[in-house]
Design an enzyme around this catalytic site. Structure first.
Site, PDB file in Angstrom:
ATOM      1  N   LEU A 207     115.399  27.589 -58.306  1.00  0.00           N
ATOM      2  CA  LEU A 207     115.793  28.657 -57.222  1.00  0.00           C
ATOM      3  C   LEU A 207     116.216  28.151 -56.235  1.00  0.00           C
ATOM      4  O   LEU A 207     116.711  27.206 -55.936  1.00  0.00           O
ATOM      5  CB  LEU A 207     114.346  28.086 -55.949  1.00  0.00           C
ATOM      6  CG  LEU A 207     112.745  29.113 -57.056  1.00  0.00           C
ATOM      7  CD1 LEU A 207     111.863  28.706 -55.683  1.00  0.00           C
ATOM      8  CD2 LEU A 207     113.209  30.156 -58.082  1.00  0.00           C
ATOM      9  N   ASP A 208     117.540  28.968 -56.214  1.00  0.00           N
ATOM     10  CA  ASP A 208     118.439  28.992 -54.998  1.00  0.00           C
ATOM     11  C   ASP A 208     118.374  28.911 -53.501  1.00  0.00           C
ATOM     12  O   ASP A 208     117.107  28.463 -52.846  1.00  0.00           O
ATOM     13  CB  ASP A 208     119.673  30.456 -55.290  1.00  0.00           C
ATOM     14  CG  ASP A 208     119.946  30.988 -56.709  1.00  0.00           C
ATOM     15  OD1 ASP A 208     119.781  30.598 -57.065  1.00  0.00           O
ATOM     16  OD2 ASP A 208     120.367  32.730 -56.700  1.00  0.00           O
ATOM     17  N   TYR A 209     119.311  28.102 -53.091  1.00  0.00           N
ATOM     18  CA  TYR A 209     119.526  27.440 -51.418  1.00  0.00           C
ATOM     19  C   TYR A 209     118.410  28.881 -50.854  1.00  0.00           C
ATOM     20  O   TYR A 209     117.636  28.139 -50.123  1.00  0.00           O
ATOM     21  CB  TYR A 209     120.970  27.023 -51.029  1.00  0.00           C
ATOM     22  CG  TYR A 209     120.761  26.907 -49.893  1.00  0.00           C
ATOM     23  CD1 TYR A 209     120.404  25.692 -49.898  1.00  0.00           C
ATOM     24  CD2 TYR A 209     121.662  27.362 -48.698  1.00  0.00           C
ATOM     25  CE1 TYR A 209     120.206  25.298 -48.418  1.00  0.00           C
ATOM     26  CE2 TYR A 209     120.990  26.563 -47.579  1.00  0.00           C
ATOM     27  CZ  TYR A 209     120.716  25.609 -47.619  1.00  0.00           C
ATOM     28  OH  TYR A 209     120.708  25.139 -46.364  1.00  0.00           O
TER      29      TYR A 209
ATOM     30  N   THR B 179     116.804  31.185 -51.849  1.00  0.00           N
ATOM     31  CA  THR B 179     115.515  31.922 -52.262  1.00  0.00           C
ATOM     32  C   THR B 179     113.844  30.954 -51.781  1.00  0.00           C
ATOM     33  O   THR B 179     114.107  29.936 -52.538  1.00  0.00           O
ATOM     34  CB  THR B 179     115.398  32.277 -54.035  1.00  0.00           C
ATOM     35  OG1 THR B 179     116.849  32.714 -53.622  1.00  0.00           O
ATOM     36  CG2 THR B 179     114.219  32.671 -54.742  1.00  0.00           C
TER      37      THR B 179
END
Length: 247
Positions: free
Chosen positions: A105-107, A109
């Site tokens: 998961l993105d930073y 997100t």
């Protein structure tokens, strides 16, 4: 041949050392020995009495553990970070087992991510052909039209890739603030996929959360919380991934 024999790369993956794909590379690179002999053939089988070494270190089979984590924003989906930022494994107690995140998961997100040392299950869940539902909820600028939502379902071309949502719908809209809450269901897990898709239709994301992975959800958890998966959940997760592959 003993019925208890298993493929070498599977045994390595299940030990918690690495994923099955990386285990295969270690084997073909000549980094694995069985009973003192280097093995470079994929598919070679071993049993519980065989002595396996990876990069000269004896393989010790760990107990398999499975966690569901509600990842906060501002945390890296990794086990370490060269910029010394907080990583997902910082959020669970120190374990004897070495766990790692399944996918990313993105930073910026938040949401559901699985941590485990079961490389075999991780490979199964992350394989592109295993179309597991991943449900994201995004707060976006503007209010997407029905035509825009249909465009997301037909597919968006971004950076040479076609990105497609299985489903896309508006949960709520704030006409005064000109924002909306949008739910997207994906099967793919390409880099920054939800952000790229919504940016492509001129609805940049203000906040993004993954709410569901297969049948798993965040019920009962707040940001930063985690829990162990039950034996039944692990079996169901494995079965769902296999079923998705055969769709």
């Amino acid at each position: 041949m003993s019925t208890s024999e298993e493929r070498l790369q599977k045994v390595i993956a299940q030990s918690g050392v690495t994923s099955r794909r990386k285990a295969e590379k270690l084997i073909t690179d000549g980094k694995v020995t069985v009973n003192g002999e280097t093995v470079t053939t994929l598919g070679s089988k071993v049993n519980k009495d065989d002595k396996i070494e990876v990069n000269g270190v004896p393989l010790v089979k760990e107990d398999l553990v499975y966690f569901l984590l509600y990842k906060p924003r501002g945390v890296i989906s990794s086990v370490q970070d060269d910029k010394n930022r907080k990583v997902v494994t910082d959020l669970i107690p120190k374990l004897n087992e070495r766990v790692y995140p399944v996918g990313r998961l993105d930073y910026d997100t938040s949401g559901l991510i699985i941590l485990t040392n079961d490389g075999d299950l991780a490979q199964l869940l992350m394989h592109p052909s295993h179309e597991m539902d991943k449900v994201y909820v995004a707060k976006v600028k503007g209010i997407p039209t029905k035509q825009t939502l249909n465009k997301l379902k037909r597919g968006i071309n971004s950076e040479g890739e076609k990105l497609t949502a299985v489903d896309a719908k508006i949960i709520s809209a704030d006409v005064k603030k000109e924002t909306a809450i949008v739910e997207l269901t994906l099967h793919e897990g390409k880099n920054r996929q939800v952000r790229r898709m919504l940016e492509a239709v001129n609805h940049p994301i203000l906040k993004l959360k993954r709410e569901r992975y297969g049948f798993l959800n965040l019920k009962g958890l707040t940001s930063g919380d985690f829990r162990e998966l039950t034996v039944h959940e692990v079996k169901q997760l494995r079965a769902e991934a296999i079923q998705a592959k055969n769709r």
